[in-house]
Design an enzyme around this catalytic site. Structure first.
Site, PDB file in Angstrom:
ATOM      1  N   ILE A 271      -5.731  -7.287   0.707  1.00  0.00           N
ATOM      2  CA  ILE A 271      -4.975  -8.180   1.130  1.00  0.00           C
ATOM      3  C   ILE A 271      -5.905  -9.237   1.730  1.00  0.00           C
ATOM      4  CG2 ILE A 271      -3.036  -9.585   1.382  1.00  0.00           C
ATOM      5  CD1 ILE A 271      -1.372  -6.984   0.806  1.00  0.00           C
TER       6      ILE A 271
ATOM      7  N   ASN B  53       1.568   0.367   6.062  1.00  0.00           N
ATOM      8  CA  ASN B  53       1.693  -0.351   4.579  1.00  0.00           C
ATOM      9  C   ASN B  53       1.874  -1.883   5.280  1.00  0.00           C
ATOM     10  OD1 ASN B  53       2.466  -1.104   2.811  1.00  0.00           O
ATOM     11  ND2 ASN B  53       4.331  -0.203   2.533  1.00  0.00           N
ATOM     12  N   GLY B  54       1.569  -2.847   5.054  1.00  0.00           N
ATOM     13  CA  GLY B  54       2.255  -3.944   5.565  1.00  0.00           C
ATOM     14  C   GLY B  54       1.238  -5.166   6.078  1.00  0.00           C
ATOM     15  N   GLU B  55       1.411  -6.618   6.512  1.00  0.00           N
ATOM     16  CA  GLU B  55       0.830  -7.322   7.135  1.00  0.00           C
ATOM     17  C   GLU B  55       1.522  -8.093   7.912  1.00  0.00           C
ATOM     18  OE1 GLU B  55      -0.468 -11.823   5.017  1.00  0.00           O
ATOM     19  OE2 GLU B  55       0.566 -10.140   4.021  1.00  0.00           O
TER      20      GLU B  55
ATOM     21  N   CYS C  27       0.484  -0.814   0.045  1.00  0.00           N
ATOM     22  CA  CYS C  27       0.548   0.355  -0.186  1.00  0.00           C
ATOM     23  C   CYS C  27       1.216   0.928  -0.144  1.00  0.00           C
ATOM     24  CB  CYS C  27      -0.786   0.341   1.136  1.00  0.00           C
ATOM     25  SG  CYS C  27      -2.706  -1.217   1.303  1.00  0.00           S
TER      26      CYS C  27
END
Length: 215
Positions: A56, A77-79, A2
């Site tokens: 996601i 931004n990330g997971e 993102c």
């Protein structure tokens, strides 16, 4: 992947956030988040956050960012790989959730632990979180620096984005070349953090966090 960006006019004499600048910066990162886009501006126009979304985990509208819960607003931004475990722990303490996103878990965890939450996270992340109660901005990056986060701080205003070009694209960041970054590139084949090709822009180092502002 993102794209996140934000502006914080922390000095009393600094000009309020320009919504057009916020949008220009965000739209430089369209390729990072083709699924959705949104912005948030504080009532006093001292803080603005933007987000380009690549959905996601939670594909619903419940996962949209910037995400606000009470006095906290986040772009992320990330997971977070262990977010379900963290969510279950928070639910056992009485926390409730309205989405299935790891972003909402981050908001609740910050409310519970502040910056100490970073030791609980397993994943890759760049976080920009506005703590309205304490009037401060929280920035954090994962230990391996997988997710990028850049900032420019000048004239009492902090600007942050996932990409250098987004900060430049906003139109208010000095574009003076940094020869130290060029030297690093020719010596090592890459620009060493925290340097960038611009003197006014630096990378938040991997595995670090910081606060800007505060009561």
């Amino acid at each position: 992947m993102c794209g996140i960006n934000g502006i914080f006019a922390y000095a009393p004499a600094a000009a309020p956030v320009d919504p057009d600048e916020l949008l220009r910066s965000r739209e430089c990162m369209r390729s990072r988040g083709p699924d959705a886009a949104d912005v948030w501006l504080s009532d006093d126009r001292r803080v603005g956050l933007g987000h380009r979304r690549l959905a996601i985990i939670d594909l619903s509208e419940g996962g949209r960012q910037p995400m606000r819960r009470g006095e906290h607003v986040i772009v992320f931004n990330g997971e977070i790989y262990n977010y379900q475990e963290l969510r279950a722990r928070l639910e056992a303490k009485g926390r409730t959730f309205t989405s299935h996103s790891d972003t909402e878990v981050l908001l609740a965890l910050y409310d519970e632990m502040g910056e100490a939450m970073l030791t609980e996270l397993r994943g890759m992340f760049a976080i920009m979180l506005w703590d309205g109660a304490k009037r401060r901005m929280f920035l954090a990056r994962d230990p391996y620096g997988i997710k990028p986060l850049y900032y420019a701080d000048a004239r009492g205003t902090l600007r942050v984005a996932s990409q250098v070009k987004a900060l430049i694209g906003g139109g208010q960041v000095d574009k003076q070349f940094d020869p130290a970054a060029a030297a690093g590139f020719f010596l090592r084949g890459t620009v060493p953090e925290p340097f960038t090709m611009y003197r006014a822009i630096r990378a938040l180092p991997a595995g670090t966090f910081c606060y800007v502002g505060g009561n």
